[in-house]
Design an enzyme around this catalytic site. Structure first.
Site, mmCIF file in Angstrom:
data_model
loop_
_atom_site.group_PDB
_atom_site.id
_atom_site.type_symbol
_atom_site.label_atom_id
_atom_site.label_comp_id
_atom_site.label_asym_id
_atom_site.label_seq_id
_atom_site.Cartn_x
_atom_site.Cartn_y
_atom_site.Cartn_z
ATOM 1 N N GLU A 74 54.861 -19.742 -4.481
ATOM 2 C CA GLU A 74 53.471 -19.592 -4.915
ATOM 3 C C GLU A 74 52.924 -18.179 -4.720
ATOM 4 O O GLU A 74 51.708 -17.984 -4.692
ATOM 5 C CB GLU A 74 52.586 -20.598 -4.178
ATOM 6 C CG GLU A 74 52.735 -20.592 -2.671
ATOM 7 C CD GLU A 74 51.898 -21.655 -1.979
ATOM 8 O OE1 GLU A 74 50.956 -22.178 -2.598
ATOM 9 O OE2 GLU A 74 52.198 -21.965 -0.801
ATOM 10 N N ASP A 96 47.598 -19.972 -5.845
ATOM 11 C CA ASP A 96 48.050 -18.845 -5.034
ATOM 12 C C ASP A 96 48.901 -17.884 -5.850
ATOM 13 O O ASP A 96 48.808 -16.661 -5.674
ATOM 14 C CB ASP A 96 48.829 -19.340 -3.822
ATOM 15 C CG ASP A 96 47.920 -19.706 -2.660
ATOM 16 O OD1 ASP A 96 47.081 -18.869 -2.283
ATOM 17 O OD2 ASP A 96 48.033 -20.822 -2.140
ATOM 18 N N HIS A 107 45.131 -27.858 2.730
ATOM 19 C CA HIS A 107 43.817 -27.440 2.252
ATOM 20 C C HIS A 107 42.790 -28.563 2.218
ATOM 21 O O HIS A 107 41.609 -28.308 2.002
ATOM 22 C CB HIS A 107 43.935 -26.818 0.857
ATOM 23 C CG HIS A 107 44.595 -25.478 0.873
ATOM 24 N ND1 HIS A 107 44.187 -24.466 1.690
ATOM 25 C CD2 HIS A 107 45.643 -24.990 0.158
ATOM 26 C CE1 HIS A 107 44.941 -23.394 1.489
ATOM 27 N NE2 HIS A 107 45.835 -23.693 0.579
#
Length: 262
Positions: A147, A173, A46
């Site tokens: 997650e 998440d 990310h």
């Protein structure tokens, strides 16, 4: 072989505390590593860090005793192998939702006969030691991310896979898949029950529990029993410190010091 600070922390019975690196800067990585965390993780999923930048960041971290990890973009053997060859002592692998996903992750992290990792530790030989191959299967940390709601539903199957060293919970998440806003923590029963289930599965299968977060959530996570705990992230630290510095001089001109939860 260069010591693995994460494994040393676990052997000493204490949590391994770490920092997250999202800024594509070797100098930033070096500064954070000199704070003497047990580990730092270069985020290729990310963050805005590409492979070449990741390598320079690992080189900077090598100027300290801190153990470097890499969060790879996906559960794909090519990038897992290249990250380990570059000197990462372990990989955090996102979105592991099933036993089959966990098996793929382990295969990519281990040389035969325990896995299918291709030989070629080009930088790892220099940064870790020229006895790298002999010790790699026992040293490299295969850390799978639990997650999602699906992952929690299958957590016993995931953690029963031989070669999974640790789990790393992604609260954002996990929150989203539970119908909650992304956040490092929630009081909602569905979130706390998921955390309880993950910790229970880790105990049952002898897998180390880890989790993302920040300096506010880390003490709670350590108390809960997590042993691979994120304390801070470079981008969040920079945003918060910059905002606070300006606020101290000109309160009316300072931006909101609340960055992302990381």
């Amino acid at each position: 072989m260069r010591p693995n600070g994460i494994r040393e922390a676990w052997a000493a019975g204490r949590p391994a505390l770490g920092a997250w690196l999202m800024i594509p800067s070797a100098f930033c990585a070096e500064i954070v590593a000199h704070a003497k965390f047990d580990w730092v993780c270069v985020d290729m999923q990310h963050g805005i860090i590409d492979y070449a930048q990741m390598v320079t960041m690992l080189q900077a971290v090598s100027s300290t005793e801190v153990t470097p990890l890499v969060r790879v973009p996906w559960n794909e053997p090519g990038i897992i192998g290249k990250s380990l060859d570059a000197g990462a002592r372990g990989v955090i692998i996102p979105m592991v939702n099933s036993r089959a996903d966990a098996e793929r992750a382990v295969q990519a992290c281990r040389y035969a006969p325990l896995g299918a990792r291709s030989y070629g530790p080009v930088r790892a030989n220099y940064s870790v030691g020229f006895d790298y191959f002999t010790n790699a299967n026992a040293d490299v940390l295969c850390i799978v991310m639990v997650e999602t709601r699906d992952a929690v539903d299958h957590v016993d199957e995931i953690l029963s896979v031989p070669g999974v060293d640790a789990v790393y919970v992604g609260p954002a998440d996990l929150s989203v898949t539970l119908g909650l806003p992304p956040a490092p923590d929630h009081e909602a029963a569905e979130f706390t029950d998921a955390i309880t289930s993950i910790l229970g599965a880790c105990r049952a299968h002898g897998v180390v529990p880890g989790i993302a977060g920040n300096q506010q959530t880390a003490p709670k996570r350590v108390e809960q029993g997590f042993r691979l705990v994120e304390v801070a992230a470079d981008a969040a630290l920079l945003a918060r410190a910059a905002g606070l510095a300006l606020h101290a001089v000109a309160p009316d001109h300072a931006a909101d010091t609340k960055s992302s939860y990381l």
